[in-house]
Design a protein around this motif. Structure first.
Motif, PDB file in Angstrom:
ATOM      1  N   ALA A  64       3.311   9.510  13.154  1.00 40.91           N
ATOM      2  CA  ALA A  64       3.299  10.763  12.399  1.00 40.91           C
ATOM      3  C   ALA A  64       4.147  10.639  11.145  1.00 40.91           C
ATOM      4  O   ALA A  64       5.214  10.014  11.161  1.00 40.91           O
ATOM      5  N   ASP A  65       3.668  11.212  10.063  1.00 33.85           N
ATOM      6  CA  ASP A  65       4.488  11.426   8.864  1.00 33.85           C
ATOM      7  C   ASP A  65       5.084  10.129   8.313  1.00 33.85           C
ATOM      8  O   ASP A  65       6.303   9.978   8.224  1.00 33.85           O
ATOM      9  N   ALA A  66       4.205   9.210   7.943  1.00 34.03           N
ATOM     10  CA  ALA A  66       4.676   7.968   7.313  1.00 34.03           C
ATOM     11  C   ALA A  66       5.218   8.223   5.912  1.00 34.03           C
ATOM     12  O   ALA A  66       6.160   7.568   5.465  1.00 34.03           O
ATOM     13  N   HIS A  67       4.633   9.169   5.184  1.00 36.13           N
ATOM     14  CA  HIS A  67       5.091   9.548   3.840  1.00 36.13           C
ATOM     15  C   HIS A  67       5.272   8.328   2.928  1.00 36.13           C
ATOM     16  O   HIS A  67       6.299   8.200   2.247  1.00 36.13           O
ATOM     17  N   LEU A  68       4.286   7.446   2.927  1.00 35.50           N
ATOM     18  CA  LEU A  68       4.370   6.302   2.018  1.00 35.50           C
ATOM     19  C   LEU A  68       4.424   6.793   0.569  1.00 35.50           C
ATOM     20  O   LEU A  68       3.712   7.726   0.189  1.00 35.50           O
TER      21      LEU A  68
ATOM     22  N   VAL B 136       0.508  12.719  -4.896  1.00 40.11           N
ATOM     23  CA  VAL B 136      -0.372  11.990  -5.812  1.00 40.11           C
ATOM     24  C   VAL B 136       0.376  10.843  -6.498  1.00 40.11           C
ATOM     25  O   VAL B 136      -0.219   9.821  -6.840  1.00 40.11           O
ATOM     26  N   HIS B 137       1.697  10.977  -6.660  1.00 39.35           N
ATOM     27  CA  HIS B 137       2.487   9.910  -7.277  1.00 39.35           C
ATOM     28  C   HIS B 137       2.586   8.686  -6.368  1.00 39.35           C
ATOM     29  O   HIS B 137       2.970   7.604  -6.826  1.00 39.35           O
ATOM     30  N   ALA B 138       2.254   8.838  -5.079  1.00 38.11           N
ATOM     31  CA  ALA B 138       2.281   7.705  -4.159  1.00 38.11           C
ATOM     32  C   ALA B 138       1.183   6.693  -4.458  1.00 38.11           C
ATOM     33  O   ALA B 138       1.184   5.595  -3.895  1.00 38.11           O
ATOM     34  N   HIS B 139       0.257   7.054  -5.345  1.00 41.36           N
ATOM     35  CA  HIS B 139      -0.762   6.099  -5.778  1.00 41.36           C
ATOM     36  C   HIS B 139      -0.228   5.159  -6.859  1.00 41.36           C
ATOM     37  O   HIS B 139      -1.017   4.457  -7.514  1.00 41.36           O
ATOM     38  N   ALA B 140       1.077   5.127  -7.040  1.00 41.43           N
ATOM     39  CA  ALA B 140       1.696   4.200  -7.987  1.00 41.43           C
ATOM     40  C   ALA B 140       1.389   2.764  -7.597  1.00 41.43           C
ATOM     41  O   ALA B 140       1.192   2.444  -6.420  1.00 41.43           O
ATOM     42  N   ALA B 141       1.374   1.888  -8.589  1.00 41.04           N
ATOM     43  CA  ALA B 141       0.984   0.490  -8.366  1.00 41.04           C
ATOM     44  C   ALA B 141       1.853  -0.172  -7.307  1.00 41.04           C
ATOM     45  O   ALA B 141       1.342  -0.906  -6.447  1.00 41.04           O
ATOM     46  N   SER B 142       3.153   0.074  -7.323  1.00 44.11           N
ATOM     47  CA  SER B 142       4.049  -0.591  -6.370  1.00 44.11           C
ATOM     48  C   SER B 142       3.722  -0.207  -4.931  1.00 44.11           C
ATOM     49  O   SER B 142       3.720  -1.051  -4.028  1.00 44.11           O
ATOM     50  N   THR B 143       3.422   1.069  -4.704  1.00 45.64           N
ATOM     51  CA  THR B 143       3.092   1.527  -3.352  1.00 45.64           C
ATOM     52  C   THR B 143       1.757   0.959  -2.903  1.00 45.64           C
ATOM     53  O   THR B 143       1.624   0.456  -1.777  1.00 45.64           O
ATOM     54  N   LEU B 144       0.753   1.014  -3.762  1.00 42.70           N
ATOM     55  CA  LEU B 144      -0.575   0.531  -3.380  1.00 42.70           C
ATOM     56  C   LEU B 144      -0.598  -0.983  -3.202  1.00 42.70           C
ATOM     57  O   LEU B 144      -1.313  -1.505  -2.335  1.00 42.70           O
ATOM     58  N   GLU B 145       0.182  -1.706  -3.988  1.00 38.21           N
ATOM     59  CA  GLU B 145       0.253  -3.162  -3.814  1.00 38.21           C
ATOM     60  C   GLU B 145       0.867  -3.503  -2.459  1.00 38.21           C
ATOM     61  O   GLU B 145       0.401  -4.417  -1.765  1.00 38.21           O
ATOM     62  N   ALA B 146       1.918  -2.790  -2.083  1.00 38.71           N
ATOM     63  CA  ALA B 146       2.530  -3.026  -0.768  1.00 38.71           C
ATOM     64  C   ALA B 146       1.545  -2.706   0.351  1.00 38.71           C
ATOM     65  O   ALA B 146       1.435  -3.445   1.342  1.00 38.71           O
TER      66      ALA B 146
END
Length: 225
Positions: free
Chosen positions: A30-34, A81-91
């Motif tokens: 629950a609630d990973a909040h990546l 929506v800011h979680a779609h940043a390159a650093s997060t999506l690359e990880a």
């Protein structure tokens, strides 16, 4: 870890703040909040670095430890929506490549409504609540339903142990009522909402790499963080 019956199903409650469901070969998270930290930094708030990597690393450890075939995320997978940043999506992409055979399902939560669904390349089945599986209703919001036992997230539950104002500790916890159970927030950068369980409800605190049954309800409730 501690094993317990939840809605007629046997679950293992893990100190990494997830549940292992052996009958389904599944981890419940629950609630990973990546991407929460990067979302805060976009707003100019100084917060810790690398929290997404820490969260995904703990997931890897659990998958390998239990031989999981599936992960069901009980909402709030991405923080905003800011979680779609390159650093997060690359990880996330590196993690997904490492676990290409895992079946991933996301039950949409309130943050997912704002963040949007994960990218298609992540191969995550995204559904609205409830997801009915093996006699449980897997949800994000902890709201009782007429039939199956609800297992949810959303609250980030925590428990206060110790009675005096300057002699207590706040810990994440698993919280099981008669018809609804709530998992602790899995994400590395999340707050707590301290609960006050009713008589007969079961609480298991997470402390020092262990899950510990709480024998009695606390004397007070408050919100934290």
């Amino acid at each position: 870890m501690v094993t317990t019956d939840v809605g007629g199903q046997r679950l293992a409650l893990l100190p990494q703040k997830a549940a292992w469901w052996p009958a389904q070969h599944a981890l419940l998270v629950a609630d990973a909040h990546l991407g929460k930290a990067v979302s805060f930094r976009r707003l100019g708030v100084p917060v810790p670095e690398a929290t997404t990597g820490e969260t995904l690393s703990r997931l890897t450890g659990l998958v390998e430890q239990h031989g999981a075939r599936r992960i069901v995320f009980l909402g709030d997978f991405l923080h905003s929506v800011h979680a779609h940043a390159a650093s997060t999506l690359e990880a996330l992409a590196r993690w997904r490549e490492r676990h290409a055979d895992l079946h991933l399902t996301l039950v949409r939560g309130n943050h997912d409504a704002h963040a949007g669904d994960p990218p298609a390349w992540a191969r995550i089945d995204v559904v609205d609540e409830p997801l009915r599986l093996g006699g449980l209703a897997l949800c994000h919001h902890p709201v009782a339903r007429d039939d199956d036992y609800v297992l949810a997230g959303h609250l980030h539950p925590g428990i206060v142990l110790g009675g005096r104002p300057h002699d207590h500790v706040r810990l994440p916890c698993f919280w099981f009522g008669e018809r609804v159970g709530v998992l602790p927030a899995f994400g590395a950068f999340t707050g707590l909402k301290t609960i006050r369980p009713a008589s007969g409800e079961r609480v298991f605190a997470v402390a020092d790499h262990a899950v510990v049954p709480v024998p009695a309800r606390p004397s007070a409730a408050q919100e934290v963080g």
